[in-house]
Scaffold this motif. Structure first.
Motif, PDB file in Angstrom:
ATOM      1  N   VAL A 199      -6.088  -7.363  -1.610  1.00 60.19           N
ATOM      2  CA  VAL A 199      -5.600  -7.459  -0.226  1.00 60.19           C
ATOM      3  C   VAL A 199      -4.634  -8.637  -0.093  1.00 60.19           C
ATOM      4  O   VAL A 199      -3.623  -8.554   0.617  1.00 60.19           O
ATOM      5  N   CYS A 200      -4.911  -9.726  -0.803  1.00 58.95           N
ATOM      6  CA  CYS A 200      -3.998 -10.871  -0.786  1.00 58.95           C
ATOM      7  C   CYS A 200      -2.666 -10.532  -1.451  1.00 58.95           C
ATOM      8  O   CYS A 200      -1.627 -11.075  -1.062  1.00 58.95           O
ATOM      9  N   TYR A 201      -2.686  -9.653  -2.432  1.00 63.30           N
ATOM     10  CA  TYR A 201      -1.438  -9.197  -3.043  1.00 63.30           C
ATOM     11  C   TYR A 201      -0.579  -8.461  -2.013  1.00 63.30           C
ATOM     12  O   TYR A 201       0.649  -8.573  -2.024  1.00 63.30           O
ATOM     13  N   VAL A 202      -1.211  -7.712  -1.122  1.00 59.23           N
ATOM     14  CA  VAL A 202      -0.467  -7.066  -0.039  1.00 59.23           C
ATOM     15  C   VAL A 202       0.095  -8.135   0.900  1.00 59.23           C
ATOM     16  O   VAL A 202       1.249  -8.053   1.334  1.00 59.23           O
ATOM     17  N   ALA A 203      -0.700  -9.143   1.198  1.00 61.42           N
ATOM     18  CA  ALA A 203      -0.251 -10.218   2.090  1.00 61.42           C
ATOM     19  C   ALA A 203       0.969 -10.943   1.533  1.00 61.42           C
ATOM     20  O   ALA A 203       1.860 -11.348   2.278  1.00 61.42           O
ATOM     21  N   GLU A 204       1.011 -11.091   0.216  1.00 59.70           N
ATOM     22  CA  GLU A 204       2.116 -11.817  -0.418  1.00 59.70           C
ATOM     23  C   GLU A 204       3.309 -10.917  -0.739  1.00 59.70           C
ATOM     24  O   GLU A 204       4.385 -11.408  -1.091  1.00 59.70           O
ATOM     25  N   GLY A 205       3.127  -9.608  -0.631  1.00 57.60           N
ATOM     26  CA  GLY A 205       4.203  -8.687  -0.943  1.00 57.60           C
ATOM     27  C   GLY A 205       4.296  -8.309  -2.407  1.00 57.60           C
ATOM     28  O   GLY A 205       5.274  -7.689  -2.829  1.00 57.60           O
ATOM     29  N   LEU A 206       3.287  -8.658  -3.200  1.00 54.85           N
ATOM     30  CA  LEU A 206       3.278  -8.245  -4.602  1.00 54.85           C
ATOM     31  C   LEU A 206       3.004  -6.750  -4.708  1.00 54.85           C
ATOM     32  O   LEU A 206       3.526  -6.072  -5.605  1.00 54.85           O
ATOM     33  N   THR A 207       2.144  -6.246  -3.837  1.00 53.85           N
ATOM     34  CA  THR A 207       1.964  -4.817  -3.657  1.00 53.85           C
ATOM     35  C   THR A 207       2.251  -4.496  -2.193  1.00 53.85           C
ATOM     36  O   THR A 207       2.385  -5.398  -1.359  1.00 53.85           O
ATOM     37  N   ASP A 208       2.323  -3.223  -1.884  1.00 53.04           N
ATOM     38  CA  ASP A 208       2.759  -2.827  -0.541  1.00 53.04           C
ATOM     39  C   ASP A 208       1.626  -2.326   0.349  1.00 53.04           C
ATOM     40  O   ASP A 208       1.747  -2.342   1.573  1.00 53.04           O
ATOM     41  N   ALA A 209       0.532  -1.887  -0.263  1.00 57.50           N
ATOM     42  CA  ALA A 209      -0.607  -1.401   0.513  1.00 57.50           C
ATOM     43  C   ALA A 209      -1.828  -1.341  -0.384  1.00 57.50           C
ATOM     44  O   ALA A 209      -1.721  -1.346  -1.613  1.00 57.50           O
ATOM     45  N   PHE A 210      -2.996  -1.259   0.254  1.00 57.95           N
ATOM     46  CA  PHE A 210      -4.248  -1.082  -0.478  1.00 57.95           C
ATOM     47  C   PHE A 210      -5.152  -0.195   0.356  1.00 57.95           C
ATOM     48  O   PHE A 210      -5.305  -0.412   1.562  1.00 57.95           O
ATOM     49  N   VAL A 211      -5.748   0.792  -0.290  1.00 57.84           N
ATOM     50  CA  VAL A 211      -6.552   1.795   0.413  1.00 57.84           C
ATOM     51  C   VAL A 211      -7.947   1.859  -0.199  1.00 57.84           C
ATOM     52  O   VAL A 211      -8.105   2.022  -1.413  1.00 57.84           O
ATOM     53  N   ASP A 212      -8.977   1.763   0.658  1.00 58.45           N
ATOM     54  CA  ASP A 212     -10.352   1.903   0.209  1.00 58.45           C
ATOM     55  C   ASP A 212     -11.143   2.629   1.290  1.00 58.45           C
ATOM     56  O   ASP A 212     -11.536   2.029   2.291  1.00 58.45           O
ATOM     57  N   ILE A 213     -11.328   3.929   1.112  1.00 59.12           N
ATOM     58  CA  ILE A 213     -12.050   4.729   2.110  1.00 59.12           C
ATOM     59  C   ILE A 213     -13.401   5.207   1.556  1.00 59.12           C
ATOM     60  O   ILE A 213     -13.999   6.139   2.096  1.00 59.12           O
ATOM     61  N   ARG A 214     -13.902   4.562   0.519  1.00 54.11           N
ATOM     62  CA  ARG A 214     -15.133   5.009  -0.135  1.00 54.11           C
ATOM     63  C   ARG A 214     -16.377   4.807   0.729  1.00 54.11           C
ATOM     64  O   ARG A 214     -17.366   5.508   0.582  1.00 54.11           O
ATOM     65  N   GLY A 215     -16.349   3.788   1.573  1.00 56.58           N
ATOM     66  CA  GLY A 215     -17.558   3.426   2.300  1.00 56.58           C
ATOM     67  C   GLY A 215     -18.552   2.701   1.424  1.00 56.58           C
ATOM     68  O   GLY A 215     -19.743   2.627   1.725  1.00 56.58           O
ATOM     69  N   LYS A 216     -18.060   2.151   0.328  1.00 57.57           N
ATOM     70  CA  LYS A 216     -18.901   1.443  -0.636  1.00 57.57           C
ATOM     71  C   LYS A 216     -18.681  -0.065  -0.589  1.00 57.57           C
ATOM     72  O   LYS A 216     -19.598  -0.848  -0.840  1.00 57.57           O
ATOM     73  N   LEU A 217     -17.470  -0.480  -0.238  1.00 57.22           N
ATOM     74  CA  LEU A 217     -17.135  -1.903  -0.240  1.00 57.22           C
ATOM     75  C   LEU A 217     -17.879  -2.633   0.874  1.00 57.22           C
ATOM     76  O   LEU A 217     -17.980  -2.147   1.994  1.00 57.22           O
ATOM     77  N   ARG A 218     -18.395  -3.813   0.565  1.00 59.15           N
ATOM     78  CA  ARG A 218     -19.107  -4.613   1.558  1.00 59.15           C
ATOM     79  C   ARG A 218     -18.143  -5.528   2.309  1.00 59.15           C
ATOM     80  O   ARG A 218     -17.116  -5.928   1.787  1.00 59.15           O
ATOM     81  N   VAL A 219     -18.526  -5.872   3.518  1.00 60.75           N
ATOM     82  CA  VAL A 219     -17.686  -6.731   4.343  1.00 60.75           C
ATOM     83  C   VAL A 219     -17.525  -8.112   3.704  1.00 60.75           C
ATOM     84  O   VAL A 219     -16.519  -8.792   3.927  1.00 60.75           O
TER      85      VAL A 219
END
Length: 276
Positions: A199-219
């Motif tokens: 997510v920080c890579y998206v913030a810095e512009g190293l990547t353009d987006a990140f998607v996680d719809i698994r419902g597995k990742l914890r807050v």
């Protein structure tokens, strides 16, 4: 946020202590080390997870008289006479498997909130422990990488975009069809194995987006990156497009889409086919 608590300074000290404690451990760490039971978030704990958590708590106790720790490893613990003053959400090692296998992508993530909700996050730090790169943010004051202000990518073309996508799940047969349209239109899919850092890579512009719809990742995995991306000027929402919200609890699961800009975000949302 209380002017008496310099959270940015404290979080950097936490990071420094984690790195110091891990230095000798990393020289002998192996992937075959046994797990030390199941952490509060539901994953097996390795020794390195507890070493990092202890390093963070030591600093917090030295510099903040009262707080509630919300950790992926130890769960919820209260410290001091007024533990509801601050909530410190911690993923001591994000990417433990990468670390013990020698893969150079793992991080420590820490977020501070004034209430036990994601939206109340006021300070955050995510540090790339291998490359010694640190992302920080304070609410209303922007996001930084090693002290330099960061902004997300302006890329809006799906063909040109580099998009992180986490499919690591027992129910991949259910999740993959929901993402097939996005995958078909995207040429550059990536996943490195430490979602807070991605997510920080998206913030810095190293990547353009990140998607996680698994419902597995914890807050606990996303709390630090959440504020950093928002303060950088990026967008992070639930897959349905509404504001991302969650209680800060080690067992709380979360789904999200994070993008560098609104135009790309809308394109991704339109292509994700959620199960009704």
């Amino acid at each position: 946020m209380s002017a008496q608590v310099d959270w940015l300074k404290i979080l950097v000290l936490c990071k420094d202590n984690v790195k110091a404690r891990l230095q000798s451990y990393l020289e002998t760490a192996t992937a075959s080390e046994p797990a030390l039971g199941i952490g509060a978030g539901g994953d097996p704990m390795k020794p390195v997870d507890l070493i990092a958590e202890k390093a963070i708590v030591e600093v917090l106790q030295q510099h903040c008289s009262s707080f509630t720790l919300i950790s992926e490893e130890s769960g919820v613990k209260e410290f001091g006479d007024n533990p509801a003053q601050y909530y410190v959400t911690v993923d001591p090692i994000d990417g433990t498997t990468n670390l013990v296998r020698g893969l150079p992508f793992y991080a420590t993530s820490i977020a501070v909130s004034t209430m036990p909700t994601l939206s109340a996050t006021v300070a955050a730090l995510v540090t790339d422990l291998f490359h010694d790169v640190t992302y920080t943010a304070l609410a209303g004051k922007g996001a930084y990488c090693d002290g330099k202000k960061i902004t997300p990518s302006p890329v809006v073309s799906l063909e040109a975009a580099v998009i992180g996508l986490d499919l690591n799940s027992y129910n991949v047969k259910e999740i993959a069809p929901q993402l097939s349209s996005l995958i078909e239109k995207t040429k550059h899919i990536r996943h490195f194995g430490a979602n807070a850092l991605e997510v920080c890579y998206v913030a810095e512009g190293l990547t353009d987006a990140f998607v996680d719809i698994r419902g597995k990742l914890r807050v606990t995995d996303i709390a630090g990156g959440f504020l950093i991306l928002k303060e950088a000027g990026g967008i992070i929402t639930a897959p349905e497009g509404h504001m991302l919200s969650a209680n800060l609890d080690p067992k709380q699961k979360i789904k999200f889409i994070a993008s560098g800009n609104e135009q790309l975000h809308k394109k991704i949302l339109s292509l994700v086919r959620l199960k009704c």
